[in-house]
Motif scaffolding. Structure first.
Motif, PDB file in Angstrom:
ATOM      1  N   ASN A   1       5.767 -17.371   5.375  1.00 21.13           N
ATOM      2  CA  ASN A   1       4.586 -16.601   4.988  1.00 21.13           C
ATOM      3  C   ASN A   1       3.563 -16.423   6.101  1.00 21.13           C
ATOM      4  N   CYS A   2       3.697 -17.151   7.184  1.00 19.36           N
ATOM      5  CA  CYS A   2       2.768 -17.010   8.308  1.00 19.36           C
ATOM      6  C   CYS A   2       3.430 -16.401   9.534  1.00 19.36           C
ATOM      7  N   GLN A   3       4.576 -15.715   9.338  1.00 16.88           N
ATOM      8  CA  GLN A   3       5.210 -15.032  10.463  1.00 16.88           C
ATOM      9  C   GLN A   3       4.284 -13.937  10.984  1.00 16.88           C
ATOM     10  N   PRO A   4       3.971 -13.940  12.270  1.00 20.02           N
ATOM     11  CA  PRO A   4       3.047 -12.922  12.806  1.00 20.02           C
ATOM     12  C   PRO A   4       3.702 -11.565  12.962  1.00 20.02           C
ATOM     13  N   SER A   5       2.878 -10.546  12.958  1.00 15.20           N
ATOM     14  CA  SER A   5       3.337  -9.172  13.166  1.00 15.20           C
ATOM     15  C   SER A   5       2.232  -8.384  13.854  1.00 15.20           C
TER      16      SER A   5
ATOM     17  N   HIS B   1      -1.037 -20.462  18.464  1.00 17.02           N
ATOM     18  CA  HIS B   1      -1.129 -19.084  18.965  1.00 17.02           C
ATOM     19  C   HIS B   1      -0.544 -18.105  17.944  1.00 17.02           C
ATOM     20  N   ASN B   2      -0.952 -18.238  16.704  1.00 20.41           N
ATOM     21  CA  ASN B   2      -0.421 -17.410  15.628  1.00 20.41           C
ATOM     22  C   ASN B   2      -1.516 -16.483  15.101  1.00 20.41           C
ATOM     23  N   PRO B   3      -1.477 -15.184  15.433  1.00 25.51           N
ATOM     24  CA  PRO B   3      -2.542 -14.281  14.970  1.00 25.51           C
ATOM     25  C   PRO B   3      -2.624 -14.169  13.448  1.00 25.51           C
ATOM     26  N   CYS B   4      -1.495 -14.319  12.761  1.00 27.02           N
ATOM     27  CA  CYS B   4      -1.511 -14.272  11.297  1.00 27.02           C
ATOM     28  C   CYS B   4      -2.344 -15.420  10.735  1.00 27.02           C
ATOM     29  N   LEU B   5      -2.077 -16.637  11.196  1.00 28.52           N
ATOM     30  CA  LEU B   5      -2.813 -17.802  10.717  1.00 28.52           C
ATOM     31  C   LEU B   5      -4.275 -17.740  11.167  1.00 28.52           C
ATOM     32  N   ARG B   6      -4.501 -17.354  12.404  1.00 28.77           N
ATOM     33  CA  ARG B   6      -5.881 -17.286  12.914  1.00 28.77           C
ATOM     34  C   ARG B   6      -6.713 -16.281  12.123  1.00 28.77           C
ATOM     35  N   ASN B   7      -6.141 -15.112  11.837  1.00 29.89           N
ATOM     36  CA  ASN B   7      -6.861 -14.104  11.060  1.00 29.89           C
ATOM     37  C   ASN B   7      -7.105 -14.568   9.627  1.00 29.89           C
TER      38      ASN B   7
ATOM     39  N   ALA C   1      -2.311  -4.923   9.300  1.00 32.41           N
ATOM     40  CA  ALA C   1      -3.751  -5.145   9.454  1.00 32.41           C
ATOM     41  C   ALA C   1      -4.096  -6.625   9.467  1.00 32.41           C
ATOM     42  N   SER C   2      -3.355  -7.430   8.702  1.00 29.90           N
ATOM     43  CA  SER C   2      -3.656  -8.859   8.626  1.00 29.90           C
ATOM     44  C   SER C   2      -3.056  -9.642   9.784  1.00 29.90           C
ATOM     45  N   GLY C   3      -2.132  -9.033  10.529  1.00 31.19           N
ATOM     46  CA  GLY C   3      -1.426  -9.754  11.582  1.00 31.19           C
ATOM     47  C   GLY C   3      -0.257 -10.557  11.058  1.00 31.19           C
ATOM     48  N   CYS C   4       0.025 -10.435   9.750  1.00 27.80           N
ATOM     49  CA  CYS C   4       1.122 -11.180   9.114  1.00 27.80           C
ATOM     50  C   CYS C   4       2.264 -10.235   8.776  1.00 27.80           C
ATOM     51  N   LEU C   5       3.493 -10.715   8.920  1.00 29.03           N
ATOM     52  CA  LEU C   5       4.651  -9.893   8.617  1.00 29.03           C
ATOM     53  C   LEU C   5       4.641  -9.454   7.162  1.00 29.03           C
ATOM     54  N   LYS C   6       4.223 -10.352   6.264  1.00 32.49           N
ATOM     55  CA  LYS C   6       4.112 -10.013   4.841  1.00 32.49           C
ATOM     56  C   LYS C   6       2.792  -9.328   4.500  1.00 32.49           C
ATOM     57  N   ASP C   7       1.925  -9.175   5.478  1.00 32.52           N
ATOM     58  CA  ASP C   7       0.616  -8.531   5.302  1.00 32.52           C
ATOM     59  C   ASP C   7      -0.182  -9.177   4.177  1.00 32.52           C
ATOM     60  N   SER C   8      -0.156 -10.490   4.116  1.00 32.58           N
ATOM     61  CA  SER C   8      -0.918 -11.223   3.109  1.00 32.58           C
ATOM     62  C   SER C   8      -1.518 -12.466   3.741  1.00 32.58           C
ATOM     63  N   ALA C   9      -2.795 -12.386   4.078  1.00 32.73           N
ATOM     64  CA  ALA C   9      -3.477 -13.546   4.643  1.00 32.73           C
ATOM     65  C   ALA C   9      -3.566 -14.676   3.632  1.00 32.73           C
TER      66      ALA C   9
END
Length: 455
Positions: A264-268, A332-338, A272-280
């Protein structure tokens, strides 16, 4: 009406199959416990599953030999071919039988491929993926103030379940084992998981992810999960991240929480969220799920929102790249950071949120009972607010020593509620009501007066 009647008639006559789905929505995955119950009714399926359990018991003791591993893999393939529902089943987070379900999930994946940790064992189809409860938590974070983590802690204390379970994990994570200067990390982990699983997210995640603008607030946030017990070593030595992951994979719960996080925290770079699943929100929940396991992460300092595992890549040898990849999923995970930053500014991720939900619970307490101290000692600030609560926690401690599990939550003393504010008497019951004389007495008096009047 004519069309509905026609369809109903066709169903009754057997022209249309009654099992055909009326709604075009996909059904949620089968629960692993239910799939296993169906398997248990078939002797062949039951025997194959029992064989995999024996394989798992052998694998827990030592690495399986080549021939034994081949036999176990053959059993696994035969079982999934005979009962494919076991290969697609999922589990629910924080349910009473979660660990039993996860044990079934991993038994039929005894020898997984390299993508084992890229597939979550949890079912997200029934979850609130629009994160209304997280909006409630983040909306409170928009209040002006220097220490929003203090505000989040105060809100937690005003809600009985949050305050009780927070005191419980604080006690478990600060009490030293008799005769040593070490805490019982296993108890600490169990209590942390209970807090995160049983307290509504607008309170628990509000305490974990409150935004800070100064070091005092950051210290409170970093010390929320009592790092000296929940993950740090007494000597301050960090383990190798791959060794830590290896120990995690030997435990079904930790293995599942790590897989859920990596999924669930795979970056993309295209969402917009930076997450592959687009769910922060899904990423935040998965991150919080790791707290209370051997892979417990935390903030790296009092002045930063950056998080990390308590481990390093020293001694990784030719697996250094794999170790670095795991480490960077946190650092260094933009998904988690965002996702963490979103808790302080939810409007930045419009795809993930909904209109404000219903108001949060508002327990009736006196304003002067709210803590005003802005300092956070790691061990003392979150333990207790009165001598009465301290006595209750001592009782809980004695129960925990006897049972070794957190099966009983010590209840707070009763507080005023809408239903008992008007009651009187020491017993808390309502005042006795004044009722008129019994009907029999009235009837006798009536007959007496009538006889007198006739005489």
């Amino acid at each position: 009406m004519i069309l509905i009647g026609t369809v109903f008639t066709l169903l009754l006559s057997g022209v249309l199959p009654s099992s055909a789905p009326i709604y075009p929505f996909p059904l949620p995955p089968t629960d692993c416990i239910e799939a296993h119950q169906v398997c248990s009714t078939d002797p062949r399926c039951k025997a194959l599953y029992r064989g995999l359990e024996l394989c798992a018991a052998d694998a827990a003791l030592s690495l399986l030999g080549e021939q034994v591993a081949a036999e176990c893999l053959e059993r696994q393939d035969a079982l999934l071919a005979k009962h494919p529902a076991l290969s697609s089943c999922k589990c629910q987070r924080s349910f009473r039988k979660e660990e039993q379900c996860l044990r079934i999930y991993w038994r039929v994946r005894l020898l997984p491929g390299e993508d084992e940790l890229e597939i979550s064992p949890y079912d997200d189809t029934l979850m609130d993926t629009r994160m209304a409860s997280l909006v409630a938590a983040s909306s409170v974070m928009q209040l002006d103030g220097d220490n929003l983590c203090l505000k989040a802690a105060q809100d937690c204390g005003l809600y009985e379940k949050c305050g009780s379970l927070r005191s419980e994990y604080a006690l478990a994570c600060t009490k030293q084992i008799r005769g040593t200067n070490r805490c019982n990390q296993q108890k600490c982990h169990r209590a942390l998981r209970r807090f995160l699983e049983r307290v509504p997210e607008e309170y628990s995640l509000g305490v974990l992810f409150c935004p800070c603008t100064n070091n005092l607030c950051g210290e409170r946030r970093r010390k929320t999960i009592v790092p000296s017990c929940s993950y740090q070593d007494m000597e301050g030595l960090q383990p190798n991240c791959l060794h830590q992951q290896s120990f995690c994979r030997q435990d079904d719960l930790c293995r599942s929480r790590l897989a859920d996080f990596l999924n669930n925290c795979q970056p993309s770079s295209v969402t917009a969220s930076g997450c592959l699943k687009d769910s922060a929100g899904l990423c935040l929940r998965a991150y919080a799920g790791l707290i209370g396991t051997i892979m417990t992460p935390n903030y790296i300092s009092n002045s930063s929102e950056d998080v990390s595992l308590w481990c390093n890549c020293d001694g990784s040898g030719n697996q250094w790249q794999d170790c670095l990849r795991l480490q960077r999923m946190f650092t260094h995970n933009p998904c988690l950071r965002n996702a963490i930053s979103w808790m302080g500014s939810p409007g930045s991720l419009p795809a993930d949120i909904t209109p404000a939900p219903a108001p949060r619970p508002s327990p009736l307490v006196q304003e002067d009972e709210m803590p005003s101290n802005n300092h956070l000692p790691e061990h003392n600030d979150i333990l207790m607010k009165s001598e009465e609560e301290e006595e209750e926690l001592k009782q809980t401690e004695e129960e925990l020593d006897e049972d070794e599990q957190f099966d009983i939550i010590q209840l707070y003393s009763e507080r005023a509620t809408i239903s008992n504010l008007g009651s009187s008497g020491s017993g808390g019951g309502s005042a006795p009501s004044t009722s008129g004389p019994p009907a029999v007495v009235l009837l006798l008096l009536l007959l007496l007066s009538a006889s007198l009047s006739w005489g």
